[in-house]
Design a protein around this motif. Sequence first.
Motif, mmCIF file in Angstrom:
data_model
loop_
_atom_site.group_PDB
_atom_site.id
_atom_site.type_symbol
_atom_site.label_atom_id
_atom_site.label_comp_id
_atom_site.label_asym_id
_atom_site.label_seq_id
_atom_site.Cartn_x
_atom_site.Cartn_y
_atom_site.Cartn_z
ATOM 1 N N MET A 42 0.838 -1.206 0.000
ATOM 2 C CA MET A 42 0.000 0.000 0.000
ATOM 3 C C MET A 42 0.874 1.257 0.000
ATOM 4 N N ALA A 43 1.924 1.244 0.819
ATOM 5 C CA ALA A 43 2.814 2.406 0.905
ATOM 6 C C ALA A 43 3.504 2.645 -0.439
ATOM 7 N N VAL A 44 3.947 1.588 -1.101
ATOM 8 C CA VAL A 44 4.600 1.728 -2.397
ATOM 9 C C VAL A 44 3.598 2.247 -3.433
ATOM 10 N N GLN A 45 2.400 1.682 -3.436
ATOM 11 C CA GLN A 45 1.376 2.147 -4.382
ATOM 12 C C GLN A 45 1.077 3.633 -4.167
ATOM 13 N N GLU A 46 1.002 4.065 -2.921
ATOM 14 C CA GLU A 46 0.744 5.470 -2.618
ATOM 15 C C GLU A 46 1.873 6.346 -3.150
ATOM 16 N N ARG A 47 3.114 5.913 -2.951
ATOM 17 C CA ARG A 47 4.263 6.688 -3.451
ATOM 18 C C ARG A 47 4.271 6.735 -4.971
ATOM 19 N N ALA A 58 -4.557 2.549 -3.781
ATOM 20 C CA ALA A 58 -3.514 1.998 -2.911
ATOM 21 C C ALA A 58 -4.169 1.014 -1.947
ATOM 22 N N ASP A 59 -4.415 -0.209 -2.455
ATOM 23 C CA ASP A 59 -5.149 -1.212 -1.672
ATOM 24 C C ASP A 59 -4.276 -2.354 -1.157
ATOM 25 N N GLY A 63 -0.991 -6.089 -8.384
ATOM 26 C CA GLY A 63 -1.414 -6.707 -9.634
ATOM 27 C C GLY A 63 -0.652 -6.139 -10.810
ATOM 28 N N PRO A 64 -1.125 -6.439 -12.023
ATOM 29 C CA PRO A 64 -0.433 -5.966 -13.233
ATOM 30 C C PRO A 64 -0.321 -4.438 -13.305
ATOM 31 N N GLU A 65 -1.353 -3.710 -12.858
ATOM 32 C CA GLU A 65 -1.283 -2.244 -12.898
ATOM 33 C C GLU A 65 -0.178 -1.715 -11.991
ATOM 34 N N SER A 66 -0.074 -2.289 -10.810
ATOM 35 C CA SER A 66 0.979 -1.879 -9.876
ATOM 36 C C SER A 66 2.347 -2.201 -10.470
ATOM 37 N N GLN A 67 2.455 -3.390 -11.059
ATOM 38 C CA GLN A 67 3.728 -3.809 -11.638
ATOM 39 C C GLN A 67 4.147 -2.880 -12.778
#
Length: 190
Positions: A42-47, A58-59, A63-67
């Motif tokens: 979540m912290a990485v997604q937020e950054r 930021a859940d 998944g593929p979008e985050s990657q």
Amino acid sequence: MRPMPRFLGLALITATIAAGPAWAQAPAPLAFVQPLPTTSAMAVQERLREAGAYAGVADGVWGPESQMALDRFQQARGLAVTGSINLATAQALGVSLPRLLPPPVEAVAVAPVVAAPVVQLSPRAVRNVQLRLRALGFYQSAADGVWGAGTQTALERFQRGRGLEANGQINPTTVQALGLNPSNLEMAVR
């Protein structure tokens, strides 16, 4: 050099260690890969959202979008596109590696398990093993014919002392090393 495999479903932390001395020909790097806990993802997604590389929520679900967002971020910052969060990526994101690691696991006291010998021994045979271990200085308790923690530990120490596999099991090699009759453990040693 082969690209690192991509792992979907979880963000990863990697650390690369050079294998071999610096003067050797281009050593292959060793990689340590560890999944991120949900809170760290979540912290990485937020950054990544703050950096404009990620438009998702930021859940903590990687998944593929985050990657793809991580890959875009690494590329935009001139970092090696590794598909994982290495030290340089964590620093560029402004996230400390200790924050990304899972919390330490608390030690839990576990009662020792006393393994009975694989072969079912009669109380008389156990008593003979105990007496022999006692005579050799490995067993201090009374020879009561009951296979307990003291007998188990004494047998394991004896096996280690004789260079045998210290498994705490009665087998022909251990019986012979004890000086007992492998054919009849109930026969007392004279």
